[in-house]
Design a protein around this motif. Structure first.
Motif, PDB file in Angstrom:
ATOM      1  N   HIS A 152       0.831  -1.207   0.000  1.00 48.13           N
ATOM      2  CA  HIS A 152       0.000   0.000   0.000  1.00 48.13           C
ATOM      3  C   HIS A 152       0.866   1.259   0.000  1.00 48.13           C
ATOM      4  O   HIS A 152       0.578   2.230  -0.715  1.00 48.13           O
ATOM      5  CB  HIS A 152      -0.932   0.000   1.212  1.00 48.13           C
ATOM      6  CG  HIS A 152      -1.846   1.188   1.259  1.00 48.13           C
ATOM      7  ND1 HIS A 152      -1.557   2.329   1.988  1.00 48.13           N
ATOM      8  CD2 HIS A 152      -3.032   1.431   0.633  1.00 48.13           C
ATOM      9  CE1 HIS A 152      -2.524   3.213   1.820  1.00 48.13           C
ATOM     10  NE2 HIS A 152      -3.434   2.699   1.009  1.00 48.13           N
ATOM     11  N   THR A 153       1.929   1.238   0.790  1.00 50.83           N
ATOM     12  CA  THR A 153       2.832   2.391   0.823  1.00 50.83           C
ATOM     13  C   THR A 153       3.438   2.638  -0.554  1.00 50.83           C
ATOM     14  O   THR A 153       3.475   3.771  -1.041  1.00 50.83           O
ATOM     15  CB  THR A 153       3.955   2.165   1.852  1.00 50.83           C
ATOM     16  OG1 THR A 153       3.384   2.070   3.157  1.00 50.83           O
ATOM     17  CG2 THR A 153       4.959   3.309   1.827  1.00 50.83           C
ATOM     18  N   ALA A 154       3.895   1.572  -1.197  1.00 52.03           N
ATOM     19  CA  ALA A 154       4.562   1.714  -2.496  1.00 52.03           C
ATOM     20  C   ALA A 154       3.620   2.249  -3.568  1.00 52.03           C
ATOM     21  O   ALA A 154       3.969   3.174  -4.312  1.00 52.03           O
ATOM     22  CB  ALA A 154       5.152   0.381  -2.928  1.00 52.03           C
ATOM     23  N   ARG A 199       6.372   6.710   5.036  1.00 55.24           N
ATOM     24  CA  ARG A 199       6.442   5.289   5.396  1.00 55.24           C
ATOM     25  C   ARG A 199       7.367   4.530   4.444  1.00 55.24           C
ATOM     26  O   ARG A 199       7.342   3.304   4.381  1.00 55.24           O
ATOM     27  CB  ARG A 199       5.039   4.674   5.384  1.00 55.24           C
ATOM     28  CG  ARG A 199       4.079   5.331   6.374  1.00 55.24           C
ATOM     29  CD  ARG A 199       2.762   4.591   6.465  1.00 55.24           C
ATOM     30  NE  ARG A 199       2.025   4.587   5.204  1.00 55.24           N
ATOM     31  CZ  ARG A 199       1.246   5.570   4.775  1.00 55.24           C
ATOM     32  NH1 ARG A 199       1.100   6.665   5.509  1.00 55.24           N
ATOM     33  NH2 ARG A 199       0.594   5.483   3.626  1.00 55.24           N
ATOM     34  N   LEU A 200       8.185   5.278   3.707  1.00 56.21           N
ATOM     35  CA  LEU A 200       9.047   4.674   2.694  1.00 56.21           C
ATOM     36  C   LEU A 200      10.047   3.685   3.287  1.00 56.21           C
ATOM     37  O   LEU A 200      10.445   2.721   2.623  1.00 56.21           O
ATOM     38  CB  LEU A 200       9.783   5.776   1.928  1.00 56.21           C
ATOM     39  CG  LEU A 200      10.664   5.354   0.751  1.00 56.21           C
ATOM     40  CD1 LEU A 200       9.849   4.616  -0.303  1.00 56.21           C
ATOM     41  CD2 LEU A 200      11.338   6.572   0.131  1.00 56.21           C
ATOM     42  N   ASP A 201      10.463   3.896   4.522  1.00 55.33           N
ATOM     43  CA  ASP A 201      11.422   2.984   5.148  1.00 55.33           C
ATOM     44  C   ASP A 201      10.911   1.548   5.182  1.00 55.33           C
ATOM     45  O   ASP A 201      11.694   0.598   5.107  1.00 55.33           O
ATOM     46  CB  ASP A 201      11.755   3.448   6.571  1.00 55.33           C
ATOM     47  CG  ASP A 201      12.815   4.546   6.578  1.00 55.33           C
ATOM     48  OD1 ASP A 201      13.396   4.802   5.506  1.00 55.33           O
ATOM     49  OD2 ASP A 201      13.043   5.140   7.637  1.00 55.33           O
ATOM     50  N   LYS A 202       9.594   1.379   5.308  1.00 56.07           N
ATOM     51  CA  LYS A 202       9.025   0.028   5.289  1.00 56.07           C
ATOM     52  C   LYS A 202       9.306  -0.655   3.953  1.00 56.07           C
ATOM     53  O   LYS A 202       9.644  -1.841   3.903  1.00 56.07           O
ATOM     54  CB  LYS A 202       7.514   0.081   5.519  1.00 56.07           C
ATOM     55  CG  LYS A 202       7.080   0.473   6.920  1.00 56.07           C
ATOM     56  CD  LYS A 202       5.568   0.394   7.031  1.00 56.07           C
ATOM     57  CE  LYS A 202       5.103   0.731   8.447  1.00 56.07           C
ATOM     58  NZ  LYS A 202       3.620   0.632   8.562  1.00 56.07           N
ATOM     59  N   VAL A 203       9.146   0.099   2.887  1.00 54.51           N
ATOM     60  CA  VAL A 203       9.394  -0.446   1.548  1.00 54.51           C
ATOM     61  C   VAL A 203      10.870  -0.783   1.390  1.00 54.51           C
ATOM     62  O   VAL A 203      11.229  -1.856   0.888  1.00 54.51           O
ATOM     63  CB  VAL A 203       8.945   0.558   0.468  1.00 54.51           C
ATOM     64  CG1 VAL A 203       9.241   0.012  -0.927  1.00 54.51           C
ATOM     65  CG2 VAL A 203       7.464   0.877   0.618  1.00 54.51           C
ATOM     66  N   ARG A 204      11.710   0.126   1.822  1.00 52.11           N
ATOM     67  CA  ARG A 204      13.151  -0.105   1.703  1.00 52.11           C
ATOM     68  C   ARG A 204      13.574  -1.350   2.478  1.00 52.11           C
ATOM     69  O   ARG A 204      14.329  -2.183   1.962  1.00 52.11           O
ATOM     70  CB  ARG A 204      13.916   1.117   2.210  1.00 52.11           C
ATOM     71  CG  ARG A 204      15.408   0.881   2.261  1.00 52.11           C
ATOM     72  CD  ARG A 204      16.156   1.981   2.982  1.00 52.11           C
ATOM     73  NE  ARG A 204      17.481   1.521   3.369  1.00 52.11           N
ATOM     74  CZ  ARG A 204      18.374   2.256   4.011  1.00 52.11           C
ATOM     75  NH1 ARG A 204      18.090   3.499   4.338  1.00 52.11           N
ATOM     76  NH2 ARG A 204      19.542   1.748   4.336  1.00 52.11           N
ATOM     77  N   ARG A 205      13.112  -1.485   3.717  1.00 50.10           N
ATOM     78  CA  ARG A 205      13.514  -2.644   4.529  1.00 50.10           C
ATOM     79  C   ARG A 205      13.077  -3.947   3.877  1.00 50.10           C
ATOM     80  O   ARG A 205      13.817  -4.941   3.889  1.00 50.10           O
ATOM     81  CB  ARG A 205      12.927  -2.524   5.940  1.00 50.10           C
ATOM     82  CG  ARG A 205      13.631  -1.489   6.812  1.00 50.10           C
ATOM     83  CD  ARG A 205      13.258  -1.654   8.274  1.00 50.10           C
ATOM     84  NE  ARG A 205      11.835  -1.431   8.505  1.00 50.10           N
ATOM     85  CZ  ARG A 205      11.305  -0.248   8.807  1.00 50.10           C
ATOM     86  NH1 ARG A 205      12.084   0.823   8.904  1.00 50.10           N
ATOM     87  NH2 ARG A 205      10.011  -0.124   9.017  1.00 50.10           N
TER      88      ARG A 205
END
Length: 522
Positions: A325-327, A457-463
């Protein structure tokens, strides 16, 4: 047997990755670049319209990183003879011994003057704002006094930098922010600066402030190391004869030559990234313009495609719902350029710089007027005289608008949009509509990753992506970061370094354009 690296995107990041793999892997890694469009260069491409060329978004070739500067010069050597306009004006520049002659050779890099100004109150102001008498005269006594007290107040009472608005006010004071940043920023992003994160300011104008401008004025006569200059304060840059796309077309050709075949494939969009049981990318599916699907096995995948498109393309791996969802909701701003060909502009050169036929010297003009929607104006004659088919008798300009796909500006027909843009420029006194000889409209999707909404919330995608060991995200859209061209290239170089050395961590790739050393040191 060589390993295969599939690369999504033939913009600066993707092409740099392919070129560096061929140069640094000793033949152990063979890149294959898939580009969904038919053009090379991404947003750094050059569009040729009836012999007049458009630089999409404007790209000054300048970096504080000497490796990048030398990379550009290696691809396209510096001029050894004057450019057409300098020769006509008798202007002297430093020339490279035995370097190419831009009048007779195409693979050549020019040295150009960086002149950008703000158009506000139907007057010109230096960009960045300077401490010259004309600045104060144009502002008027009342605005000047207000700006001075506003800056003092901002210096004494710093705001919490939880928005782009506060970022600017802390550095310039509220009156100058209101005059020169507030409305323009809202044009670019479609949101008021109070609703945008300070992250954009820290990446794009880090170190630039009124105090920085004062320091620049005081220290300039004593400074020898130009790499320490803030990017927004540089006075010269280098530029390919026919714009940025020309350099990237040369890079694509060099990649094909070094790879011994067709390694850069246009008209093919990455539609699926297949993950194996060990969480590694094992193959990539691409779809051509006719809808035909083919699969390329690979040992690693380097992606400069938007994260909003990458995550839905993953196959064979469960993507957590919040990550997906974030992406897919990451915000972007889209971009429209209108090219207009004219006999002349209604504004004239009132600077001390010599120009041909008294034309304004600017490459970019930031339009701060509140009664028009245009954001920037490019004068392509000043980027390079070779960008214009008839340099002596015509002026070729680009009107830049920021929008969102599907909004009113995006959905207008080409004819209606060109007519609207022409009226706006006539309204503020820059052109006469009857002087337009030719026009074209160009639309660019996802030109600018935006810093609001799900960006935080991009850090969630990166992790999550970092758990796929042979997937590397590079470039502006690949990292959803508003990188300059040199920073996008650096992300590619870091990724290649990791692949060649067998480094597992992606930390160095994501840190480009966030750490001080990428901004301020060679």
């Amino acid at each position: 047997m060589s390993k295969i690296a599939v690369i999504a995107g033939a913009g600066p990041a993707g092409l740099t990755a392919a070129y560096e793999l061929l140069k640094r892997s000793g033949g152990c890694v063979r890149p294959v670049v898939y580009e969904q469009s038919e053009e090379i260069g991404g947003i750094s491409r050059t569009v040729n319209h009836n012999g007049n060329r458009i630089d999409i978004g404007g790209h000054r070739f300048f970096s504080k990183n000497e490796q990048i500067m030398q990379w550009w010069r290696d691809i396209t050597p510096m001029q050894g003879h004057p450019a057409k306009d300098d020769r006509m004006l008798g202007k002297e520049r430093a020339l490279t011994p035995e370097g190419p002659d831009p009048d007779t050779e195409d693979r050549v890099m020019l040295t150009r003057d960086r002149v950008s100004r703000i158009f506000y109150l139907r007057k010109f102001f230096d960009y960045p704002i300077s401490l010259k008498w004309r600045t104060f005269a144009n502002m008027g006594l009342g605005r000047t006094i207000k700006a001075g007290f506003g800056y003092i107040a901002a210096s004494l009472h710093k705001r919490k930098e939880d928005s782009l608005e506060n970022f600017y006010i802390n550095r310039f004071g509220k009156p100058l922010y209101s005059m020169f940043f507030e409305d323009y920023t809202e044009k670019v992003w479609g949101l008021h600066p109070s609703k945008l994160g300070a992250d954009w300011g820290s990446q794009r104008v880090k170190g630039l402030s009124l105090s920085g401008i004062i320091k620049e004025v005081v220290t300039r006569p004593f400074r020898s190391d130009r790499s320490k200059v803030e990017t927004s304060l540089i006075e010269e840059f280098i530029y390919p004869k026919y714009g940025p796309g020309q350099l990237w077309e040369y890079v694509a050709g060099d990649i094909d030559r070094l790879a011994g075949g067709n390694a850069v494939v246009t008209g093919h969009r990455v539609t699926a990234v297949n993950i194996g049981p060990d969480r590694k990318v094992v193959s990539v599916e691409v779809t051509d313009a006719s809808g035909n699907v083919s699969t390329t096995p690979c040992d690693c995948f380097i992606s400069s495609m938007p994260l909003a498109e990458l995550l839905p393309a993953l196959r064979g791996i469960d993507v957590p719902e919040d990550v997906m969802h974030t992406a897919v909701t990451l915000p972007y701003r889209d971009f429209i350029t209108v090219g207009l060909l004219l006999d002349k502009l209604q504004i004239v050169n009132e600077t001390k710089l010599r120009t041909y036929a008294g034309r304004v010297p600017d490459t970019w003009i930031y339009i701060q007027e509140r009664d028009v929607r245009i954001g920037r104006l490019q004068v392509f004659n000043n980027w390079s005289p070779y960008m214009v088919k008839d340099y002596e008798n015509t002026v070729w300009i680009g009107l830049e608008y920021f929008c969102s796909e599907g909004d009113e500006l995006w959905e207008m027909t080409d004819d209606d949009f060109i007519a609207m843009a022409t009226r706006e420029l006539e309204h503020i006194g820059i052109i006469k509509a009857e002087g337009v000889k030719d026009a074209v409209r160009i639309k660019v999707k996802k030109a600018y990753p935006a810093y609001y909404g799900s960006y935080y919330r991009l850090d969630k995608v990166r992790r999550f992506l970092d758990t796929i060991p042979n997937l590397y995200c590079i470039g502006r859209n690949g990292q959803h970061r508003y990188n300059n061209m040199d920073h996008s290239m650096l992300t590619a170089m870091e990724a290649v370094g990791n692949i060649v050395s067998g480094t597992d961590s992606k930390e160095n790739i994501w840190k480009v354009n966030t750490e001080d050393n990428y901004h301020e040191s060679k």
